[in-house]
Design a protein around this motif. Sequence first.
Motif, PDB file in Angstrom:
ATOM      1  N   ASP A 112       0.857  -1.186   0.000  1.00  0.00           N
ATOM      2  CA  ASP A 112       0.000   0.000   0.000  1.00  0.00           C
ATOM      3  C   ASP A 112       0.896   1.240   0.000  1.00  0.00           C
ATOM      4  OD1 ASP A 112      -1.814   1.941   0.208  1.00  0.00           O
ATOM      5  OD2 ASP A 112      -2.681   1.297   2.110  1.00  0.00           O
ATOM      6  N   VAL A 113       1.095   1.802  -1.177  1.00  0.00           N
ATOM      7  CA  VAL A 113       2.004   2.943  -1.302  1.00  0.00           C
ATOM      8  C   VAL A 113       1.243   4.244  -1.584  1.00  0.00           C
ATOM      9  CG1 VAL A 113       4.030   1.600  -1.991  1.00  0.00           C
ATOM     10  CG2 VAL A 113       2.430   2.396  -3.738  1.00  0.00           C
ATOM     11  N   GLY A 114      -0.043   4.246  -1.268  1.00  0.00           N
ATOM     12  CA  GLY A 114      -0.816   5.476  -1.426  1.00  0.00           C
ATOM     13  C   GLY A 114      -0.576   6.402  -0.241  1.00  0.00           C
ATOM     14  N   SER A 115      -0.998   7.670  -0.391  1.00  0.00           N
ATOM     15  CA  SER A 115      -0.931   8.612   0.723  1.00  0.00           C
ATOM     16  C   SER A 115      -1.638   8.023   1.922  1.00  0.00           C
ATOM     17  CB  SER A 115      -1.659   9.902   0.361  1.00  0.00           C
ATOM     18  OG  SER A 115      -0.934  10.610  -0.570  1.00  0.00           O
ATOM     19  N   ARG A 116      -1.148   8.344   3.128  1.00  0.00           N
ATOM     20  CA  ARG A 116      -1.804   7.785   4.321  1.00  0.00           C
ATOM     21  C   ARG A 116      -2.963   8.660   4.766  1.00  0.00           C
ATOM     22  NH1 ARG A 116       3.244   5.699   7.964  1.00  0.00           N
ATOM     23  NH2 ARG A 116       3.171   3.559   7.235  1.00  0.00           N
ATOM     24  N   TRP A 117      -2.705   9.937   4.958  1.00  0.00           N
ATOM     25  CA  TRP A 117      -3.783  10.808   5.432  1.00  0.00           C
ATOM     26  C   TRP A 117      -4.065  11.957   4.487  1.00  0.00           C
ATOM     27  CZ3 TRP A 117      -2.023  15.719   6.029  1.00  0.00           C
ATOM     28  CH2 TRP A 117      -0.656  15.890   6.289  1.00  0.00           C
ATOM     29  N   LYS A 118      -3.192  12.194   3.528  1.00  0.00           N
ATOM     30  CA  LYS A 118      -3.436  13.305   2.597  1.00  0.00           C
ATOM     31  C   LYS A 118      -4.317  12.805   1.455  1.00  0.00           C
ATOM     32  CE  LYS A 118      -0.341  16.646   2.288  1.00  0.00           C
ATOM     33  NZ  LYS A 118       0.940  17.283   2.027  1.00  0.00           N
ATOM     34  N   THR A 119      -5.115  13.705   0.890  1.00  0.00           N
ATOM     35  CA  THR A 119      -5.908  13.329  -0.285  1.00  0.00           C
ATOM     36  C   THR A 119      -5.544  14.274  -1.433  1.00  0.00           C
ATOM     37  OG1 THR A 119      -7.719  14.870   0.094  1.00  0.00           O
ATOM     38  CG2 THR A 119      -7.835  12.764   1.269  1.00  0.00           C
ATOM     39  N   ALA A 154       6.782   6.478   0.229  1.00  0.00           N
ATOM     40  CA  ALA A 154       6.296   5.164   0.680  1.00  0.00           C
ATOM     41  C   ALA A 154       7.001   4.043  -0.079  1.00  0.00           C
ATOM     42  CB  ALA A 154       4.780   5.082   0.481  1.00  0.00           C
ATOM     43  N   VAL A 155       7.151   4.222  -1.410  1.00  0.00           N
ATOM     44  CA  VAL A 155       7.825   3.186  -2.198  1.00  0.00           C
ATOM     45  C   VAL A 155       9.252   3.011  -1.677  1.00  0.00           C
ATOM     46  CG1 VAL A 155       8.583   2.500  -4.518  1.00  0.00           C
ATOM     47  CG2 VAL A 155       6.428   3.758  -4.245  1.00  0.00           C
ATOM     48  N   GLU A 156       9.937   4.126  -1.420  1.00  0.00           N
ATOM     49  CA  GLU A 156      11.323   4.024  -0.953  1.00  0.00           C
ATOM     50  C   GLU A 156      11.393   3.520   0.491  1.00  0.00           C
ATOM     51  OE1 GLU A 156      13.720   3.885  -2.821  1.00  0.00           O
ATOM     52  OE2 GLU A 156      13.026   4.887  -4.643  1.00  0.00           O
ATOM     53  N   TYR A 157      10.332   3.749   1.260  1.00  0.00           N
ATOM     54  CA  TYR A 157      10.270   3.186   2.615  1.00  0.00           C
ATOM     55  C   TYR A 157      10.363   1.657   2.532  1.00  0.00           C
ATOM     56  CZ  TYR A 157       7.908   1.455   6.823  1.00  0.00           C
ATOM     57  OH  TYR A 157       7.578   0.752   7.955  1.00  0.00           O
ATOM     58  N   TYR A 158       9.534   1.064   1.672  1.00  0.00           N
ATOM     59  CA  TYR A 158       9.555  -0.399   1.549  1.00  0.00           C
ATOM     60  C   TYR A 158      10.862  -0.888   0.912  1.00  0.00           C
ATOM     61  CZ  TYR A 158       4.666  -0.411   2.901  1.00  0.00           C
ATOM     62  OH  TYR A 158       3.499  -0.253   3.600  1.00  0.00           O
ATOM     63  N   ASN A 159      11.369  -0.114  -0.038  1.00  0.00           N
ATOM     64  CA  ASN A 159      12.634  -0.467  -0.686  1.00  0.00           C
ATOM     65  C   ASN A 159      13.766  -0.479   0.352  1.00  0.00           C
ATOM     66  OD1 ASN A 159      14.708  -0.774  -2.538  1.00  0.00           O
ATOM     67  ND2 ASN A 159      14.626   1.340  -3.277  1.00  0.00           N
ATOM     68  N   ALA A 160      13.805   0.554   1.213  1.00  0.00           N
ATOM     69  CA  ALA A 160      14.867   0.643   2.228  1.00  0.00           C
ATOM     70  C   ALA A 160      14.738  -0.509   3.226  1.00  0.00           C
ATOM     71  CB  ALA A 160      14.796   1.994   2.939  1.00  0.00           C
ATOM     72  N   LEU A 161      13.505  -0.844   3.613  1.00  0.00           N
ATOM     73  CA  LEU A 161      13.317  -1.973   4.548  1.00  0.00           C
ATOM     74  C   LEU A 161      13.867  -3.268   3.936  1.00  0.00           C
ATOM     75  CD1 LEU A 161       9.790  -1.702   6.233  1.00  0.00           C
ATOM     76  CD2 LEU A 161      12.020  -1.043   7.159  1.00  0.00           C
ATOM     77  N   LYS A 162      13.555  -3.462   2.642  1.00  0.00           N
ATOM     78  CA  LYS A 162      14.033  -4.681   1.960  1.00  0.00           C
ATOM     79  C   LYS A 162      15.558  -4.750   1.982  1.00  0.00           C
ATOM     80  CE  LYS A 162      10.453  -5.415  -1.544  1.00  0.00           C
ATOM     81  NZ  LYS A 162      10.114  -6.742  -1.945  1.00  0.00           N
ATOM     82  N   ALA A 192      14.663   4.135   5.840  1.00  0.00           N
ATOM     83  CA  ALA A 192      13.232   3.822   5.929  1.00  0.00           C
ATOM     84  C   ALA A 192      12.535   4.811   6.864  1.00  0.00           C
ATOM     85  CB  ALA A 192      13.038   2.389   6.414  1.00  0.00           C
ATOM     86  N   GLU A 193      13.198   5.149   7.971  1.00  0.00           N
ATOM     87  CA  GLU A 193      12.562   6.060   8.931  1.00  0.00           C
ATOM     88  C   GLU A 193      12.394   7.461   8.336  1.00  0.00           C
ATOM     89  OE1 GLU A 193      14.073   3.698  12.909  1.00  0.00           O
ATOM     90  OE2 GLU A 193      15.064   5.572  12.359  1.00  0.00           O
ATOM     91  N   VAL A 194      13.416   7.918   7.616  1.00  0.00           N
ATOM     92  CA  VAL A 194      13.303   9.250   6.985  1.00  0.00           C
ATOM     93  C   VAL A 194      12.182   9.205   5.944  1.00  0.00           C
ATOM     94  CG1 VAL A 194      14.490  11.006   5.609  1.00  0.00           C
ATOM     95  CG2 VAL A 194      15.747   9.755   7.381  1.00  0.00           C
ATOM     96  N   ALA A 195      12.152   8.143   5.143  1.00  0.00           N
ATOM     97  CA  ALA A 195      11.114   8.024   4.109  1.00  0.00           C
ATOM     98  C   ALA A 195       9.727   8.044   4.745  1.00  0.00           C
ATOM     99  CB  ALA A 195      11.316   6.742   3.304  1.00  0.00           C
ATOM    100  N   GLU A 196       9.573   7.377   5.875  1.00  0.00           N
ATOM    101  CA  GLU A 196       8.253   7.324   6.513  1.00  0.00           C
ATOM    102  C   GLU A 196       7.814   8.716   6.981  1.00  0.00           C
ATOM    103  OE1 GLU A 196       7.847   4.651   9.851  1.00  0.00           O
ATOM    104  OE2 GLU A 196       5.740   4.303   9.316  1.00  0.00           O
ATOM    105  N   THR A 197       8.787   9.500   7.472  1.00  0.00           N
ATOM    106  CA  THR A 197       8.460  10.868   7.910  1.00  0.00           C
ATOM    107  C   THR A 197       7.860  11.678   6.762  1.00  0.00           C
ATOM    108  OG1 THR A 197      10.262  10.811   9.498  1.00  0.00           O
ATOM    109  CG2 THR A 197       9.482  13.000   8.854  1.00  0.00           C
ATOM    110  N   PHE A 198       8.352  11.430   5.542  1.00  0.00           N
ATOM    111  CA  PHE A 198       7.911  12.238   4.384  1.00  0.00           C
ATOM    112  C   PHE A 198       6.830  11.552   3.546  1.00  0.00           C
ATOM    113  CE2 PHE A 198      11.782  14.283   5.606  1.00  0.00           C
ATOM    114  CZ  PHE A 198      11.518  15.625   5.360  1.00  0.00           C
ATOM    115  N   TRP A 199       6.237  10.502   4.113  1.00  0.00           N
ATOM    116  CA  TRP A 199       5.233   9.696   3.385  1.00  0.00           C
ATOM    117  C   TRP A 199       4.188  10.588   2.692  1.00  0.00           C
ATOM    118  CZ3 TRP A 199       4.946   4.118   4.417  1.00  0.00           C
ATOM    119  CH2 TRP A 199       3.896   3.481   3.761  1.00  0.00           C
ATOM    120  N   ASP A 200       3.716  11.603   3.401  1.00  0.00           N
ATOM    121  CA  ASP A 200       2.612  12.425   2.878  1.00  0.00           C
ATOM    122  C   ASP A 200       3.054  13.812   2.413  1.00  0.00           C
ATOM    123  OD1 ASP A 200       0.033  11.045   2.905  1.00  0.00           O
ATOM    124  OD2 ASP A 200       0.533  10.690   5.003  1.00  0.00           O
ATOM    125  N   TRP A 201       4.344  13.987   2.193  1.00  0.00           N
ATOM    126  CA  TRP A 201       4.857  15.299   1.781  1.00  0.00           C
ATOM    127  C   TRP A 201       4.329  15.675   0.387  1.00  0.00           C
ATOM    128  CZ3 TRP A 201       7.841  19.183   3.767  1.00  0.00           C
ATOM    129  CH2 TRP A 201       8.424  20.074   2.854  1.00  0.00           C
TER     130      TRP A 201
END
Length: 360
Positions: free
Chosen positions: A17-24, A224-232, A239-248
């Motif tokens: 699930d690589v969509g925005s979390r809370w932003k629309t 979000a895509v890079e969050y999962y890529n970094a975890l892999k 991954a933590e930095v990517a998660e912070t910017f998930w909805d930027w």
Amino acid sequence: MTSERKLMHLEICRDMDVGSRWKTTHLEDVELVHLATPELDLTEVDLSTAFLGKKLSAPLIISAMTGGHPSTRKINESLAKAAAGLGLGICVGSQRAALEDPSQEETFRVVRDASEEMPVIANIGAAQLLSPDRLSLASRAVSMLKADAIAVHLNPLQEIVQPMGDTKYRGVLSAIRDLSRDLGVPLVAKETGCGISREVARSLVDSGVSAIEVAGAGGTSWAAVEYYNALKQGERSNAEVAETFWDWGIPTAMSICEVRPLKPAITLIASGGIKNGLDIAKSIALGADLAGVARELLIPAFKGYWEVSARLERMVHELKAATLLSGARDISSLRSAPVVLSGGLLNWIRQRGLDGDNDD
Ligand SMILES: Cc1cc2nc3c(=O)[nH]c(=O)nc-3n(C[C@H](O)[C@H](O)[C@H](O)COP(=O)(O)O)c2cc1C
């Protein structure tokens, strides 16, 4: 390396699930005013529009996604055949992998093989433009596809949060200026999910681009895509930095309003989280010339051409319905259809001084 990364991105976008979390997209803040007496038959609605000197049957293109790994060939073929069959256009994914390894060119060429008439847009990254070879790289990308234009993708967030990302961005605007002067095909500047502001749009227009694809926030998040890529890759800190910017990013509806004062100097392509024909109709009524759809077509593309075609057909039908129900008979009258704005979008327009249509 580039080729393997392209495949990994594709699989993450398909499986996670690589969509925005809370932003629309904030297109929900746009209401088209319903007309109960359209005095027009649905069959009379004309969605055709001009793009890159060619005719589209509806103001819709498939946004950049793929190519560059042997398993992407089939996906590009499905996307391109569906777009060609319906009279739409397509932008390919970054051609970097094929520029590095000519054996990958076929995974892109399959797009032009679908149709000589279809508007096809080549694709190169801003980071590659900084190479002294930029003109020859871009020319090769265009001739690989006999492309009608080339997209330059701007993805600073993705590069920052990506393990080993390319974070050099100084000089991109002057490189765009050089290309637009020397390349001989129109340039499309596109974001990849963080949107484009009025100030950036202005500098892109000054640098000679012919079209801007906003790719705003509210749809696919490349953080979000890079969050999962970094975890892999076991890169927890990335991954933590990517998660912070998930909805930027600037949501799509806001970005359309940011860029529209620059028209008619550019063609404005609405994208980022476009899911259906109603989103397209709202984008056009807000000021876009056409819309682009990416991830919504990815799962259908893995299934095959008929799935992509069915999804696109549904979108076109919905757009036609929204056009009629808004009292418009064609795309140019939909552009001036009345809209009522609310919520975050209205707030944004006021605070950013976007009420008038002047570029000042
Ligand atoms: C699987 C996938 C791969 C993508 N690859 C590229 C690319 O290579 N170049 C590019 O300019 N944009 C790329 N994008 C970004 C899209 O063109 C688009 O700007 C972004 O995903 C927002 O649109 P969406 O919300 O409809 O997905 C990709 C998107 C997806 C889903």
